[in-house]
Design an enzyme around this catalytic site. Sequence first.
Site, mmCIF file in Angstrom:
data_model
loop_
_atom_site.group_PDB
_atom_site.id
_atom_site.type_symbol
_atom_site.label_atom_id
_atom_site.label_comp_id
_atom_site.label_asym_id
_atom_site.label_seq_id
_atom_site.Cartn_x
_atom_site.Cartn_y
_atom_site.Cartn_z
ATOM 1 N N LYS A 45 0.979 -1.686 0.381
ATOM 2 C CA LYS A 45 -0.087 -0.251 -0.015
ATOM 3 C C LYS A 45 1.121 1.288 0.013
ATOM 4 C CE LYS A 45 -1.502 1.317 4.092
ATOM 5 N NZ LYS A 45 -1.564 3.048 4.664
ATOM 6 N N ASN A 46 2.158 1.351 0.925
ATOM 7 C CA ASN A 46 2.644 2.622 1.053
ATOM 8 C C ASN A 46 4.206 2.451 -0.107
ATOM 9 O OD1 ASN A 46 1.295 3.343 3.178
ATOM 10 N ND2 ASN A 46 2.654 2.524 4.747
ATOM 11 N N ARG A 93 -3.699 9.637 4.931
ATOM 12 C CA ARG A 93 -2.127 10.660 6.040
ATOM 13 C C ARG A 93 -1.348 11.146 3.990
ATOM 14 N NH1 ARG A 93 0.777 14.175 9.436
ATOM 15 N NH2 ARG A 93 2.670 13.317 8.761
ATOM 16 N N CYS A 114 -4.643 7.337 9.923
ATOM 17 C CA CYS A 114 -4.842 6.491 11.546
ATOM 18 C C CYS A 114 -4.466 7.662 12.514
ATOM 19 C CB CYS A 114 -4.164 5.298 11.217
ATOM 20 S SG CYS A 114 -4.572 4.234 10.306
ATOM 21 N N ARG A 134 0.822 12.677 14.428
ATOM 22 C CA ARG A 134 1.320 13.547 12.830
ATOM 23 C C ARG A 134 1.483 14.820 12.653
ATOM 24 N NH1 ARG A 134 -1.072 7.945 10.131
ATOM 25 N NH2 ARG A 134 0.722 8.001 9.195
ATOM 26 N N PRO A 135 2.137 15.939 12.979
ATOM 27 C CA PRO A 135 2.340 16.733 12.528
ATOM 28 C C PRO A 135 2.654 17.079 11.227
ATOM 29 C CG PRO A 135 4.240 16.573 13.480
ATOM 30 C CD PRO A 135 3.320 15.130 13.463
ATOM 31 N N ILE A 136 3.067 18.161 10.178
ATOM 32 C CA ILE A 136 3.642 18.069 8.971
ATOM 33 C C ILE A 136 4.288 19.300 9.163
ATOM 34 C CG2 ILE A 136 1.407 17.517 7.611
ATOM 35 C CD1 ILE A 136 0.829 20.508 6.651
ATOM 36 N N ASP A 137 5.281 19.605 10.365
ATOM 37 C CA ASP A 137 6.040 20.873 10.254
ATOM 38 C C ASP A 137 6.883 20.789 9.130
ATOM 39 O OD1 ASP A 137 6.710 19.071 12.270
ATOM 40 O OD2 ASP A 137 8.063 19.793 12.526
ATOM 41 N N ASP A 170 5.304 -0.922 11.541
ATOM 42 C CA ASP A 170 3.403 -1.087 11.440
ATOM 43 C C ASP A 170 3.779 -2.697 11.829
ATOM 44 O OD1 ASP A 170 3.073 1.172 10.962
ATOM 45 O OD2 ASP A 170 3.612 0.941 8.711
ATOM 46 N N ILE A 225 8.727 5.409 17.440
ATOM 47 C CA ILE A 225 7.654 6.887 16.565
ATOM 48 C C ILE A 225 6.927 7.319 16.774
ATOM 49 C CG2 ILE A 225 7.828 6.657 13.537
ATOM 50 C CD1 ILE A 225 10.046 5.018 13.999
ATOM 51 N N ARG A 260 -8.392 -0.558 4.828
ATOM 52 C CA ARG A 260 -7.847 -0.077 3.997
ATOM 53 C C ARG A 260 -6.396 -0.276 3.762
ATOM 54 N NH1 ARG A 260 -7.066 5.341 7.618
ATOM 55 N NH2 ARG A 260 -5.873 5.738 5.228
HETATM 56 C C1 EPZ Z 1 4.436 6.118 7.184
HETATM 57 O O1 EPZ Z 1 3.902 7.241 8.293
HETATM 58 C C2 EPZ Z 1 3.766 5.215 6.169
HETATM 59 N N1 EPZ Z 1 2.693 5.899 6.482
HETATM 60 C C3 EPZ Z 1 3.039 4.651 8.248
HETATM 61 O O2 EPZ Z 1 1.935 3.707 7.505
HETATM 62 C C4 EPZ Z 1 4.318 3.959 8.715
HETATM 63 O O3 EPZ Z 1 3.463 3.773 10.326
HETATM 64 C C5 EPZ Z 1 5.498 5.153 8.926
HETATM 65 O O4 EPZ Z 1 5.867 5.624 7.641
HETATM 66 C C6 EPZ Z 1 6.906 4.976 9.839
HETATM 67 O O5 EPZ Z 1 7.446 3.788 9.148
HETATM 68 C C7 EPZ Z 1 2.806 6.100 4.444
HETATM 69 O O6 EPZ Z 1 3.311 6.389 3.954
HETATM 70 C C8 EPZ Z 1 2.017 6.579 4.018
HETATM 71 P P1 EPZ Z 1 6.973 9.326 9.671
HETATM 72 P P2 EPZ Z 1 4.359 9.040 8.275
HETATM 73 O O7 EPZ Z 1 7.114 11.089 9.252
HETATM 74 O O8 EPZ Z 1 6.082 8.860 6.668
HETATM 75 C C9 EPZ Z 1 7.249 12.815 12.638
HETATM 76 C C10 EPZ Z 1 -0.027 2.526 7.413
HETATM 77 O O9 EPZ Z 1 -0.507 1.596 8.989
HETATM 78 N N2 EPZ Z 1 7.090 14.010 11.934
HETATM 79 O O10 EPZ Z 1 7.943 8.721 8.620
HETATM 80 O O11 EPZ Z 1 3.512 9.890 8.751
HETATM 81 C C11 EPZ Z 1 6.241 12.034 12.799
HETATM 82 O O12 EPZ Z 1 5.067 12.098 13.607
HETATM 83 C C12 EPZ Z 1 0.467 3.729 8.227
HETATM 84 O O13 EPZ Z 1 0.239 2.317 6.938
HETATM 85 C C13 EPZ Z 1 7.536 15.179 12.360
HETATM 86 O O14 EPZ Z 1 7.752 15.265 13.268
HETATM 87 O O15 EPZ Z 1 5.571 8.811 9.089
HETATM 88 C C14 EPZ Z 1 6.666 10.214 13.776
HETATM 89 O O16 EPZ Z 1 7.300 10.791 14.968
HETATM 90 C C15 EPZ Z 1 0.399 4.067 9.948
HETATM 91 N N3 EPZ Z 1 6.933 16.131 11.289
HETATM 92 C C16 EPZ Z 1 8.027 10.562 13.038
HETATM 93 O O17 EPZ Z 1 8.556 12.075 12.020
HETATM 94 C C17 EPZ Z 1 6.276 15.847 10.231
HETATM 95 O O18 EPZ Z 1 6.306 16.883 9.236
HETATM 96 C C18 EPZ Z 1 8.380 9.822 11.436
HETATM 97 O O19 EPZ Z 1 6.878 9.454 10.951
HETATM 98 C C19 EPZ Z 1 6.021 14.439 9.674
HETATM 99 C C20 EPZ Z 1 6.569 13.190 10.389
#
Ligand code: EPZ
Length: 435
Positions: free
Chosen positions: A27-28, A98, A122, A127-130, A321, A343, A414
């Site tokens: 999926k991802n 997301r 989920c 899950r910030p976007i900063d 995951d 994470i 999903r």
């Molecule tokens: C991806 O999420 C996956 N989703 C998630 O799978 C997976 O759990 C995760 O990576 C970790 O492997 C998709 O690919 C769609 P991150 P993502 O940005 O990219 C922080 C599933 O069930 N962060 O790697 O959203 C964040 O809070 C899903 O398929 C910021 O601080 O995760 C986390 O602590 C759930 N600021 C860390 O980074 C930001 O702007 C890593 O998250 C973005 C993220």
Amino acid sequence: MNKDLFLIKGLGGKKKLNGTIPVFGAKNAALKAMAASILFKDDVKYENIPFISDIEMMSEILSDLGAEIEKTGKYSMNINSEKAKKTELDRNLSKRMRASVVLTGPILARFGEVSFPHPGGCVIGERPIDMFLEGFKKMGAEVSEAGEKYYIKAKDGKLKGAEIFFKMQSVTNTETFILAGVLAEGKTVLKNCALEPEISNLAEFLIECGAKIKGVSTATIEIEGTGGKLLESKGKVFKTIPDRIEAGSFLILATLAGDNIEITNCEPKHLEILIDTLRRSGVKIDVEKNSIKVSNNGKVKNSSLTATNIKTHEYPGFPTDLQAPMAVYLTQVSGESVIFETIFEGRLNYINDLARMGADVKVWDSHQAMIKGPTELKGKELDGPDLRAGLAYILAAIIAKGNSVINNVHFVDRGYEKIEERLQKIGVEIERVAN
Ligand code: EPZ
């Protein structure tokens, strides 16, 4: 969103599942490759696409932007985004997923502007976007917020190559800025990139189609942008890698409840940490090029396997995951195991339900818990809290004594295509009830 539920008849600790279970596409990986179609002026062909609700949602978002999507086979599709011109992500759809945030990179790079709501998905933490907003600013864009929406505009309509250091390794940030960098003007250097195989799957396809990307699968990625010129795939096909989380969950199930199980169509190289952890705990696993076997396992008592600590980490570390499915494993083996979720802060929420089923757990804080095994699990009615925990509940219900009802199957849908049909084929008594 469907209101289906699963009825599962537990095996009560018996290990009698047999046969082969295939893994579908990741999926991802598929979602991000679909978003990448915005960078192309011709058709992009996709194979090994899992037809799950997140893929449907991404198709709806892309169609709303003006892309043409055609399902070409059971697991294949074509996307043509040449006529896409809308730069605003549909609020309702994006708030539900997301991965929609990844579209912001290619849209901004191609059209010079994008607007979107805070992306959903989920509920596993804040899950910030900063980091997305900071990165776009570095590439010369202006960011504003109004009415619960972000508006991003590139100065003079063009993103400029920049050096971006990610304060944390992030999967979707790495992907978004690779996609943005491909059409930007000049060179983009991304540092502290995530290393997940889904990212390499995407980047390698872009390179095949002419993008100039160096350092794939390393922490520093350099992209020489085209300055706005769209890519052409010229018939090349994006082949989605197998879903390592699905494969890993099946491996845990095979260990706990299988006699002879073969997991096929998978990529064992993407699961080294899980295979290594299970082997250290005493499980015998045979790894072949594209399959994993757990054989003659019926006589191996789960209580003869040993406890093991789990610390989630970016790839190639233990995937967050797989943390919930692994917790189910830890309830069955002997000794105390500590789970450290590094994470996401909301990813141990499911654990109280395992306790209701009979697991011996102590939650220390939002990141750490201890599980003491072995304990017999008892069938219960459970409300799946998210996609990955939903699958963990299915595993728990399969090994439990008695019957379970798993609500919120829409979360599982999903990410896992027709999961019940594949489980039935190896002997699981699971039934979907439309509600
Ligand atoms: C991806 O999420 C996956 N989703 C998630 O799978 C997976 O759990 C995760 O990576 C970790 O492997 C998709 O690919 C769609 P991150 P993502 O940005 O990219 C922080 C599933 O069930 N962060 O790697 O959203 C964040 O809070 C899903 O398929 C910021 O601080 O995760 C986390 O602590 C759930 N600021 C860390 O980074 C930001 O702007 C890593 O998250 C973005 C993220």
